[in-house]
Design an enzyme around this catalytic site. Structure first.
Site, short mmCIF file in Angstrom:
data_model
loop_
_atom_site.label_atom_id
_atom_site.label_comp_id
_atom_site.label_asym_id
_atom_site.label_seq_id
_atom_site.Cartn_x
_atom_site.Cartn_y
_atom_site.Cartn_z
N SER A 239 -11.91 -4.81 0.01
CA SER A 239 -12.08 -4.31 -1.33
C SER A 239 -13.25 -3.32 -1.38
CB SER A 239 -12.28 -5.49 -2.26
OG SER A 239 -12.15 -5.08 -3.57
N ASP A 464 -0.94 -3.71 -4.21
CA ASP A 464 -2.28 -4.21 -4.55
C ASP A 464 -2.70 -3.67 -5.92
OD1 ASP A 464 -5.10 -4.61 -4.72
OD2 ASP A 464 -5.28 -4.56 -2.55
N HIS A 493 -4.49 -9.10 -3.04
CA HIS A 493 -5.69 -8.34 -2.70
C HIS A 493 -6.41 -9.05 -1.56
CE1 HIS A 493 -8.80 -5.45 -3.45
NE2 HIS A 493 -9.71 -6.39 -3.64
#
Length: 531
Positions: A239, A464, A493
């Site tokens: 991320s 995502d 994710h």
């Protein structure tokens, strides 16, 4: 938006006070900017990073048992690394970063150094990474034989000179304002909250704010590398951690040995961070629909409707009920959005969220209150939530220049909300403090390949919500020689933490042998959750 967290660490998103668990988009930078005017500062920061790394290499890390209240069992060890607050003044004020590690589980001969991890945020702590060894996480067992697993709290986070913007107990109080405005008066109220939040950051953490940037965190990462006694960094970022990795690879290409980036923030200057958040709103709507389709397909378990439209109708009904009379007196639309947001975020939340929803529709309101309401008795969790949101805001706001015109924010989010209503306004209010940010806003680093950059492994699912697929494609273009593994028709994710042999085996091969496929790879999706 920031990464969704377990209930005890719910990240209240939104200066608007919206408890939104934000996605983790985060953090631009102040590095290689075109133009002579900015050169001297950059050169000073680069030199400062060299000085700090040399100092750290000499000092090392004094490892010891972790403090009892950190929740890190033996044989995990903890320590501290000192870094300059401002790299342009490396001999000035220093701040301490908390680091932890567990040694490789294989032989001395098998050891390949340290693997340093960042989970995202900005505002996420990486200290739990070594627990993948103590909890015997099978996905990482092979890699653990070769590497020490090293985590850290980035600057401003957790135990690393934490910042704050508001009293944590006030921060988590509920119910908050409905993020979806019904009138201009509602928008004015949210704008006041956003401005007050920005002012609170300045009041409580003003000295740190100008230095809370992704480039500075990348420099910190290089100092940690040196303190560990590593010539080159092995790095795993998820991320926002992918953006941190992209900036590190740009600033320190010759200091990198291997890097895996998973669920990728689009590193282009045009996206960091205002546009990235708008892109997120679109992707969240798509993944929200994926979850509703799954709930409908499993109507026998959840009894929420046999079509997406039926499930959506029940969601809108729940939202309207909570708006009129907050459930349990504390769960309004903002709290609902924050809780339900974890379903489009992570497949692991599909069953728990649908179960709570199903119980509510069947008449059990307490399950929803327990899941979505803040726990005012959890003072440690509330401090962590407030701190995570403060860092998220500080990094995103400092990394890039944000629009200051309310007309622009209003126009863009009103337009987007029409077709993407699930998250758009929540996300807008969460980021709006950046429009009136009281500290310097920088120009993002121009992420690109420089001499010495090794081949990077990029992993991404196509659906995502938090980091849309285009981000992986963009980083792949910018980092020459990189390889992209695409998990098709999946959207959880954080792909590397899931069981998918097509992905897991390639991550192992890269980290253990430096092996990459001759071309990009597409993998079938991991298994869909079962109710």
């Amino acid at each position: 938006m920031r990464e969704a967290r377990p209930k005890s660490r719910l990240l209240a998103l939104g200066s608007a006070g919206v408890l939104v668990t934000a996605t983790l988009i985060a953090g631009a930078v102040s590095a290689p900017v075109a133009g002579a005017a900015s050169r001297p500062a950059q050169d000073r920061e680069a030199k400062g990073a060299e000085i700090a790394a040399a100092r750290a290499a000499k000092a090392g890390v004094k490892w010891q048992d972790c403090p009892a209240d950190w929740g890190l069992e033996k044989p995990i060890q903890c320590g501290w690394v000192s870094v300059p607050l401002d790299y342009a003044h490396p001999y000035g004020k220093q701040i301490k970063l908390a680091v932890d590690r567990i040694g490789n589980t294989g032989t001395k001969k098998e050891r390949q150094g340290a693997l340093v991890y960042n989970p995202g945020g900005p505002g996420g702590s990486g200290l739990r990474f070594p627990r993948r060894v103590t909890t015997k996480n099978a996905i990482w067992a092979n890699v653990a034989k070769a590497y020490d697993f090293v985590g850290f709290d980035p600057r401003g986070v957790g135990h690393s000179t934490p910042i704050s913007c508001v009293d944590p107990q006030e921060f988590v109080k509920a119910p908050k304002l409905d993020p979806v405005p019904d009138s201009e008066a509602d928008k004015t109220a949210q704008r006041k909250l956003a401005r007050a939040y920005a002012e609170g950051c300045a009041k409580r953490s003003g000295a740190m704010l100008p230095h809370m940037t992704t480039p500075n965190t990348a420099r910190d990462l290089d100092v940690i590398r040196a303190a560990l006694g590593e010539k080159k960094l092995n790095y795993l970022g998820v991320s926002y951690g992918t953006y941190l990795g992209a900036v590190y690879g740009t600033l320190f290409p010759g200091h990198l040995r291997r890097m895996v980036v998973d669920s990728v923030v689009d590193p282009s200057r045009e996206k960091i961070w205002y546009q990235a958040n708008l892109d997120q709103d679109v992707a969240f709507e798509g993944r929200w629909k994926d979850w509703q389709d799954w709930v409908a397909a499993n109507d026998a378990a959840f009894h929420l409707g046999t079509t997406r439209a039926a499930v959506q109708a029940k969601w809108l009904q729940l939202r309207a009920t909570a708006k009129k009379h907050p459930i349990g007196g504390v769960v309004g639309p903002a709290e609902l959005t924050s809780f339900f947001q974890s379903a489009p975020y992570y497949d692991s939340s599909w069953v728990p969220v649908a179960t709570v929803f199903s119980k509510y529709v069947a008449g059990d309101t307490q399950a929803l209150v327990d899941a979505a309401a803040p726990d005012l008795s959890d003072t440690a969790g509330n401090i962590a939530s407030e701190n995570g949101n403060a860092v998220y805001t500080a990094v995103e706001c400092a990394d890039a220049k944000w629009p200051t015109s309310w007309q622009k924010w209003n126009r863009d989010n009103t337009r987007l909300h029409r077709d993407h209503p699930f998250l758009t306004w929540s996300n807008a209010w969460m980021n709006l403090p950046c429009a009136t940010w009281p500290a310097k806003q920088h120009t993002p680093v121009d992420v690109k390949t420089h001499k010495g950059l090794p081949k990077v492994l990029i992993v991404q699912s196509t659906r995502d919500a938090a980091t849309p697929y285009g981000g992986a494609v963009e980083l792949h273009k910018r980092f020459k020689g990189s390889r992209l593994i695409t998990e098709k028709n999946a959207g959880s994710h954080g792909v590397t933490g899931l069981v998918n042999p097509c992905v897991n085996q390639r991550v192992d091969a890269y980290l253990l042998k430096g092996a990459l496929d001759g071309k990009d790879v597409t993998c079938a999706p991991h298994a869909t959750p079962k109710p």
